[in-house]
Design a protein around this motif. Structure first.
Motif, PDB file in Angstrom:
ATOM      1  N   THR A  23       2.841  -4.562  23.991  1.00  0.00           N
ATOM      2  CA  THR A  23       3.486  -5.497  23.070  1.00  0.00           C
ATOM      3  C   THR A  23       2.403  -6.330  22.409  1.00  0.00           C
ATOM      4  O   THR A  23       1.231  -6.253  22.786  1.00  0.00           O
ATOM      5  CB  THR A  23       4.439  -6.436  23.818  1.00  0.00           C
ATOM      6  OG1 THR A  23       3.653  -7.217  24.753  1.00  0.00           O
ATOM      7  CG2 THR A  23       5.524  -5.681  24.556  1.00  0.00           C
ATOM      8  N   SER A  24       2.790  -7.164  21.462  1.00  0.00           N
ATOM      9  CA  SER A  24       1.805  -8.031  20.800  1.00  0.00           C
ATOM     10  C   SER A  24       1.168  -8.983  21.808  1.00  0.00           C
ATOM     11  O   SER A  24      -0.043  -9.251  21.732  1.00  0.00           O
ATOM     12  CB  SER A  24       2.455  -8.806  19.662  1.00  0.00           C
ATOM     13  OG  SER A  24       3.471  -9.649  20.148  1.00  0.00           O
TER      14      SER A  24
ATOM     15  N   GLU B 226      -3.664 -10.302  25.025  1.00  0.00           N
ATOM     16  CA  GLU B 226      -4.250 -10.432  26.357  1.00  0.00           C
ATOM     17  C   GLU B 226      -5.448  -9.488  26.510  1.00  0.00           C
ATOM     18  O   GLU B 226      -6.499  -9.887  27.026  1.00  0.00           O
ATOM     19  CB  GLU B 226      -3.188 -10.111  27.413  1.00  0.00           C
ATOM     20  CG  GLU B 226      -3.625 -10.341  28.838  1.00  0.00           C
ATOM     21  CD  GLU B 226      -2.523 -10.029  29.840  1.00  0.00           C
ATOM     22  OE1 GLU B 226      -2.842  -9.479  30.914  1.00  0.00           O
ATOM     23  OE2 GLU B 226      -1.344 -10.319  29.545  1.00  0.00           O
ATOM     24  N   ALA B 227      -5.295  -8.257  26.038  1.00  0.00           N
ATOM     25  CA  ALA B 227      -6.390  -7.281  26.121  1.00  0.00           C
ATOM     26  C   ALA B 227      -7.588  -7.739  25.298  1.00  0.00           C
ATOM     27  O   ALA B 227      -8.728  -7.734  25.784  1.00  0.00           O
ATOM     28  CB  ALA B 227      -5.913  -5.913  25.642  1.00  0.00           C
TER      29      ALA B 227
ATOM     30  N   ALA C 255      -8.534   1.837  26.765  1.00  0.00           N
ATOM     31  CA  ALA C 255      -9.057   1.890  28.137  1.00  0.00           C
ATOM     32  C   ALA C 255      -8.479   0.739  28.971  1.00  0.00           C
ATOM     33  O   ALA C 255      -8.148   0.929  30.149  1.00  0.00           O
ATOM     34  CB  ALA C 255     -10.581   1.836  28.123  1.00  0.00           C
ATOM     35  N   TRP C 256      -8.357  -0.447  28.381  1.00  0.00           N
ATOM     36  CA  TRP C 256      -7.763  -1.600  29.070  1.00  0.00           C
ATOM     37  C   TRP C 256      -6.328  -1.265  29.469  1.00  0.00           C
ATOM     38  O   TRP C 256      -5.902  -1.577  30.585  1.00  0.00           O
ATOM     39  CB  TRP C 256      -7.812  -2.825  28.158  1.00  0.00           C
ATOM     40  CG  TRP C 256      -7.266  -4.075  28.762  1.00  0.00           C
ATOM     41  CD1 TRP C 256      -7.968  -5.035  29.438  1.00  0.00           C
ATOM     42  CD2 TRP C 256      -5.899  -4.531  28.742  1.00  0.00           C
ATOM     43  NE1 TRP C 256      -7.121  -6.038  29.835  1.00  0.00           N
ATOM     44  CE2 TRP C 256      -5.852  -5.761  29.424  1.00  0.00           C
ATOM     45  CE3 TRP C 256      -4.727  -4.008  28.221  1.00  0.00           C
ATOM     46  CZ2 TRP C 256      -4.673  -6.476  29.586  1.00  0.00           C
ATOM     47  CZ3 TRP C 256      -3.541  -4.713  28.383  1.00  0.00           C
ATOM     48  CH2 TRP C 256      -3.520  -5.939  29.061  1.00  0.00           C
TER      49      TRP C 256
ATOM     50  N   GLU D  94       2.743 -14.617  15.460  1.00  0.00           N
ATOM     51  CA  GLU D  94       1.885 -15.781  15.654  1.00  0.00           C
ATOM     52  C   GLU D  94       0.523 -15.687  14.981  1.00  0.00           C
ATOM     53  O   GLU D  94      -0.144 -16.688  14.800  1.00  0.00           O
ATOM     54  CB  GLU D  94       1.699 -16.025  17.154  1.00  0.00           C
ATOM     55  CG  GLU D  94       2.985 -16.383  17.853  1.00  0.00           C
ATOM     56  CD  GLU D  94       2.764 -16.691  19.302  1.00  0.00           C
ATOM     57  OE1 GLU D  94       1.880 -17.512  19.610  1.00  0.00           O
ATOM     58  OE2 GLU D  94       3.454 -16.089  20.132  1.00  0.00           O
ATOM     59  N   ARG D  95       0.058 -14.467  14.668  1.00  0.00           N
ATOM     60  CA  ARG D  95      -1.240 -14.260  14.023  1.00  0.00           C
ATOM     61  C   ARG D  95      -2.383 -14.868  14.823  1.00  0.00           C
ATOM     62  O   ARG D  95      -3.120 -15.716  14.341  1.00  0.00           O
ATOM     63  CB  ARG D  95      -1.239 -14.790  12.597  1.00  0.00           C
ATOM     64  CG  ARG D  95      -0.267 -14.047  11.723  1.00  0.00           C
ATOM     65  CD  ARG D  95      -0.376 -14.468  10.288  1.00  0.00           C
ATOM     66  NE  ARG D  95       0.677 -13.821   9.519  1.00  0.00           N
ATOM     67  CZ  ARG D  95       0.538 -13.469   8.268  1.00  0.00           C
ATOM     68  NH1 ARG D  95      -0.558 -13.717   7.634  1.00  0.00           N
ATOM     69  NH2 ARG D  95       1.531 -12.881   7.636  1.00  0.00           N
ATOM     70  N   ARG D  96      -2.520 -14.384  16.044  1.00  0.00           N
ATOM     71  CA  ARG D  96      -3.596 -14.845  16.922  1.00  0.00           C
ATOM     72  C   ARG D  96      -4.839 -13.987  16.785  1.00  0.00           C
ATOM     73  O   ARG D  96      -5.897 -14.337  17.284  1.00  0.00           O
ATOM     74  CB  ARG D  96      -3.110 -14.833  18.373  1.00  0.00           C
ATOM     75  CG  ARG D  96      -1.923 -15.768  18.616  1.00  0.00           C
ATOM     76  CD  ARG D  96      -1.226 -15.456  19.910  1.00  0.00           C
ATOM     77  NE  ARG D  96      -0.419 -14.248  19.742  1.00  0.00           N
ATOM     78  CZ  ARG D  96       0.412 -13.771  20.656  1.00  0.00           C
ATOM     79  NH1 ARG D  96       0.527 -14.378  21.811  1.00  0.00           N
ATOM     80  NH2 ARG D  96       1.124 -12.684  20.439  1.00  0.00           N
TER      81      ARG D  96
END
Length: 133
Positions: free
Chosen positions: A5-6, A11-12, A30-31, A60-62
């Motif tokens: 998910t986004s 997080e990756a 790979a993550w 959110e455009r992080r």
């Protein structure tokens, strides 16, 4: 197994950006493998990854997104917005350009995709006789 998910994409990239500010898609894949996250989903190969990418850009455009060209073989990378300057510098060294989601499609900042890398022609490749001098 969880599907990418986004939130998991961010997080990756957050975890992977400790080593490099520009995180490549292959590193995210790979993550996902290490963390038992399905990056493929249903449909085309890596569909969940591209869905998460679009979902993040619409929400959110992080993340910032970079790409090496406009063909299917182009390489893709992301960076946290907080690491923007260093990620843009790393992307420039690779001749990658930044993309931004317009609400309907990805748009190249600067107007057009990066030019494809130029391969030397047969005439430009030195022969063994020329190298021996």
């Amino acid at each position: 197994m969880r599907v990418l998910t986004s939130t998991l994409l961010v997080e990756a990239v957050t975890e992977l950006s400790r080593g490099s500010r520009l995180v490549r898609a292959k590193d995210v894949l790979a993550w996902c493998d290490r963390n038992q996250v399905d990056c493929h989903g249903e449909g085309l190969k890596n569909q969940a990854l591209w869905d998460a990418d679009r979902e993040e850009a619409r929400g959110e455009r992080r993340l910032l997104k970079f790409k090496s060209g406009e063909c299917k073989q182009s390489r893709v990378g992301w960076a946290l917005i907080a690491h923007g300057a260093k990620a843009r510098e790393a992307a420039a060294q690779l001749s990658w350009r930044e993309q931004r989601w317009t609400g309907e499609q990805w748009d190249w900042l600067g107007g057009e995709p990066p030019p494809p890398p130029r391969r030397p022609s047969v005439r430009e490749v030195p022969t063994r006789a020329a190298l021996r001098g």
